[in-house]
Motif scaffolding. Structure first.
Motif, PDB file in Angstrom:
ATOM      1  N   ALA A  97      40.780  44.144  14.292  1.00 46.37           N
ATOM      2  CA  ALA A  97      39.961  42.938  14.171  1.00 46.37           C
ATOM      3  C   ALA A  97      38.525  43.214  14.598  1.00 46.37           C
ATOM      4  N   VAL A  98      37.598  42.544  13.936  1.00 43.54           N
ATOM      5  CA  VAL A  98      36.199  42.575  14.359  1.00 43.54           C
ATOM      6  C   VAL A  98      36.060  41.526  15.458  1.00 43.54           C
ATOM      7  N   THR A  99      35.705  41.946  16.670  1.00 43.31           N
ATOM      8  CA  THR A  99      35.707  41.043  17.820  1.00 43.31           C
ATOM      9  C   THR A  99      34.377  41.107  18.567  1.00 43.31           C
ATOM     10  N   VAL A 100      34.268  40.254  19.569  1.00 41.56           N
ATOM     11  CA  VAL A 100      33.084  40.227  20.421  1.00 41.56           C
ATOM     12  C   VAL A 100      33.527  39.837  21.821  1.00 41.56           C
ATOM     13  N   HIS A 101      32.746  40.215  22.822  1.00 43.18           N
ATOM     14  CA  HIS A 101      33.071  39.874  24.209  1.00 43.18           C
ATOM     15  C   HIS A 101      32.325  38.609  24.644  1.00 43.18           C
ATOM     16  N   PRO A 102      32.854  37.891  25.631  1.00 42.18           N
ATOM     17  CA  PRO A 102      32.226  36.640  26.069  1.00 42.18           C
ATOM     18  C   PRO A 102      30.784  36.806  26.539  1.00 42.18           C
ATOM     19  N   GLY A 103      30.452  37.965  27.105  1.00 41.20           N
ATOM     20  CA  GLY A 103      29.110  38.175  27.633  1.00 41.20           C
ATOM     21  C   GLY A 103      28.088  38.577  26.601  1.00 41.20           C
ATOM     22  N   ALA A 104      28.498  38.766  25.352  1.00 39.82           N
ATOM     23  CA  ALA A 104      27.545  39.136  24.300  1.00 39.82           C
ATOM     24  C   ALA A 104      26.566  37.995  24.069  1.00 39.82           C
ATOM     25  N   THR A 105      25.328  38.321  23.754  1.00 40.72           N
ATOM     26  CA  THR A 105      24.342  37.280  23.453  1.00 40.72           C
ATOM     27  C   THR A 105      24.621  36.709  22.067  1.00 40.72           C
ATOM     28  N   LEU A 106      24.044  35.548  21.802  1.00 35.73           N
ATOM     29  CA  LEU A 106      24.226  34.930  20.497  1.00 35.73           C
ATOM     30  C   LEU A 106      23.623  35.806  19.398  1.00 35.73           C
ATOM     31  N   ALA A 107      22.516  36.477  19.718  1.00 38.85           N
ATOM     32  CA  ALA A 107      21.891  37.362  18.740  1.00 38.85           C
ATOM     33  C   ALA A 107      22.818  38.528  18.403  1.00 38.85           C
ATOM     34  N   GLN A 108      23.484  39.085  19.412  1.00 39.71           N
ATOM     35  CA  GLN A 108      24.414  40.191  19.174  1.00 39.71           C
ATOM     36  C   GLN A 108      25.585  39.739  18.311  1.00 39.71           C
ATOM     37  N   ALA A 109      26.121  38.566  18.612  1.00 33.94           N
ATOM     38  CA  ALA A 109      27.237  38.042  17.821  1.00 33.94           C
ATOM     39  C   ALA A 109      26.807  37.778  16.385  1.00 33.94           C
ATOM     40  N   ALA A 110      25.607  37.261  16.213  1.00 33.54           N
ATOM     41  CA  ALA A 110      25.100  36.975  14.863  1.00 33.54           C
ATOM     42  C   ALA A 110      24.955  38.267  14.060  1.00 33.54           C
ATOM     43  N   ARG A 111      24.489  39.332  14.720  1.00 31.99           N
ATOM     44  CA  ARG A 111      24.336  40.608  14.028  1.00 31.99           C
ATOM     45  C   ARG A 111      25.696  41.166  13.587  1.00 31.99           C
ATOM     46  N   VAL A 112      26.702  41.043  14.457  1.00 30.79           N
ATOM     47  CA  VAL A 112      28.037  41.523  14.099  1.00 30.79           C
ATOM     48  C   VAL A 112      28.560  40.756  12.881  1.00 30.79           C
ATOM     49  N   MET A 113      28.390  39.435  12.904  1.00 31.69           N
ATOM     50  CA  MET A 113      28.857  38.627  11.774  1.00 31.69           C
ATOM     51  C   MET A 113      28.161  39.037  10.481  1.00 31.69           C
ATOM     52  N   ALA A 114      26.851  39.236  10.563  1.00 34.34           N
ATOM     53  CA  ALA A 114      26.081  39.583   9.368  1.00 34.34           C
ATOM     54  C   ALA A 114      26.472  40.961   8.835  1.00 34.34           C
ATOM     55  N   HIS A 115      26.586  41.937   9.738  1.00 33.66           N
ATOM     56  CA  HIS A 115      26.881  43.303   9.316  1.00 33.66           C
ATOM     57  C   HIS A 115      28.304  43.445   8.784  1.00 33.66           C
ATOM     58  N   ARG A 116      29.240  42.711   9.400  1.00 32.13           N
ATOM     59  CA  ARG A 116      30.640  42.833   8.986  1.00 32.13           C
ATOM     60  C   ARG A 116      31.050  41.748   7.981  1.00 32.13           C
ATOM     61  N   ARG A 117      30.119  40.860   7.674  1.00 25.80           N
ATOM     62  CA  ARG A 117      30.326  39.805   6.673  1.00 25.80           C
ATOM     63  C   ARG A 117      31.542  38.943   6.994  1.00 25.80           C
ATOM     64  N   VAL A 118      31.574  38.436   8.227  1.00 28.98           N
ATOM     65  CA  VAL A 118      32.639  37.532   8.651  1.00 28.98           C
ATOM     66  C   VAL A 118      32.024  36.241   9.169  1.00 28.98           C
ATOM     67  N   LYS A 119      32.819  35.176   9.133  1.00 32.19           N
ATOM     68  CA  LYS A 119      32.337  33.863   9.546  1.00 32.19           C
ATOM     69  C   LYS A 119      32.748  33.499  10.967  1.00 32.19           C
ATOM     70  N   ARG A 120      33.785  34.174  11.469  1.00 26.05           N
ATOM     71  CA  ARG A 120      34.315  33.862  12.794  1.00 26.05           C
ATOM     72  C   ARG A 120      34.683  35.158  13.500  1.00 26.05           C
ATOM     73  N   LEU A 121      34.530  35.171  14.820  1.00 23.54           N
ATOM     74  CA  LEU A 121      34.876  36.349  15.611  1.00 23.54           C
ATOM     75  C   LEU A 121      35.810  35.959  16.751  1.00 23.54           C
ATOM     76  N   PRO A 122      36.961  36.614  16.871  1.00 26.70           N
ATOM     77  CA  PRO A 122      37.761  36.416  18.081  1.00 26.70           C
ATOM     78  C   PRO A 122      36.971  36.935  19.289  1.00 26.70           C
ATOM     79  N   VAL A 123      37.061  36.211  20.377  1.00 25.37           N
ATOM     80  CA  VAL A 123      36.389  36.618  21.615  1.00 25.37           C
ATOM     81  C   VAL A 123      37.457  37.179  22.541  1.00 25.37           C
ATOM     82  N   ILE A 124      37.277  38.434  22.961  1.00 28.80           N
ATOM     83  CA  ILE A 124      38.293  39.092  23.777  1.00 28.80           C
ATOM     84  C   ILE A 124      37.697  39.590  25.094  1.00 28.80           C
ATOM     85  N   ASP A 125      38.580  39.747  26.088  1.00 21.61           N
ATOM     86  CA  ASP A 125      38.133  40.307  27.360  1.00 21.61           C
ATOM     87  C   ASP A 125      38.273  41.828  27.316  1.00 21.61           C
ATOM     88  N   ASP A 126      38.060  42.461  28.455  1.00 21.93           N
ATOM     89  CA  ASP A 126      38.094  43.924  28.505  1.00 21.93           C
ATOM     90  C   ASP A 126      39.480  44.499  28.216  1.00 21.93           C
TER      91      ASP A 126
END
Length: 221
Positions: A97-126
């Motif tokens: 899965a393409v995921t993101v961590h809770p501490g990521a900034t909104l800009a970082q999450a937006a870049r992941v969505m754009a690069h991986r072409r997804v609309k939603r990201l599961p948020v996972i811990d370590d």
């Protein structure tokens, strides 16, 4: 807090719809329809994310329902054809899965969505455990910040820091997220910096920088 970028943990949805790897196809469709979401995480054990099922994954079954692809097409679309015949979440899901961590900034999450072409990201811990989901609409919540709050942050983080001696002569106005800076400053070199920093404040839509060097006042006499 002033000066700190907003993070995924501040805007994500905590009550998450998820399915197990053995969830039947129809159960996945039903859950997504009930929760009005375009994708769901697939989890196992105590909540570790192992994949994601999206609307695109589900639509493969309809896309290839009446088709009889030739050998060349089959080779080009092996994954799609496999999902067209899928009966469970494990067979449907995209993994890892393409995921993101809770501490990521909104800009970082937006870049992941754009690069991986997804609309939603599961948020996972370590540990890879599901903590929430962040969507495109969640990232846009920052633009709902109150104009007064934006004005206070621009004054504190931009004006007071860049112009400590002339801050009282600078006005900060915000209307519908648009910042207007007016007043007199020592020299013109910091005006572009002020505009850039104000534009970087999360929630700011645009910036009109009308700061004028004090020397220009004498030129007008």
């Amino acid at each position: 807090m002033h000066g700190k970028p907003h993070t995924v943990s501040e805007v994500m949805t905590h009550a998450v719809a998820a399915v197990g790897r053995n969830a039947p196809f129809k159960d996945v469709v039903t859950l997504m329809e009930q929760r009005k979401v375009s994708a769901v995480p697939v989890v196992e054990g105590d909540g570790r994310v192992i994949g994601v099922v999206s609307e695109a994954d589900l639509l493969r079954k309809e896309e290839f329902r009446d088709s009889d692809p030739d050998r060349f097409t089959q080779l080009r679309h092996l994954d799609d054809l496999a999902k067209a015949g899928a009966a469970t979440a494990q067979e449907l899901m995209s993994s890892p899965a393409v995921t993101v961590h809770p501490g990521a900034t909104l800009a970082q999450a937006a870049r992941v969505m754009a690069h991986r072409r997804v609309k939603r990201l599961p948020v996972i811990d370590d540990e890879g455990l599901l903590k929430g989901v962040v969507s495109r609409s969640d990232l846009l919540k920052v633009f709902l910040r109150d104009d007064k709050e934006l004005a206070e942050e621009v004054r504190h983080e931009v004006v007071d820091r860049l112009f400590p001696l002339s801050a009282d002569h600078i006005q900060v106005e915000v209307a519908e997220g648009v910042v207007t800076l007016t007043g007199w400053i020592d020299g013109s070199g910091l005006a572009p910096v002020a505009e850039r920093l104000a534009r970087a404040v999360e929630g700011v839509v645009d910036v009109h920088c009308l700061l004028v060097p004090v020397s220009a006042r004498s030129d007008l006499r």
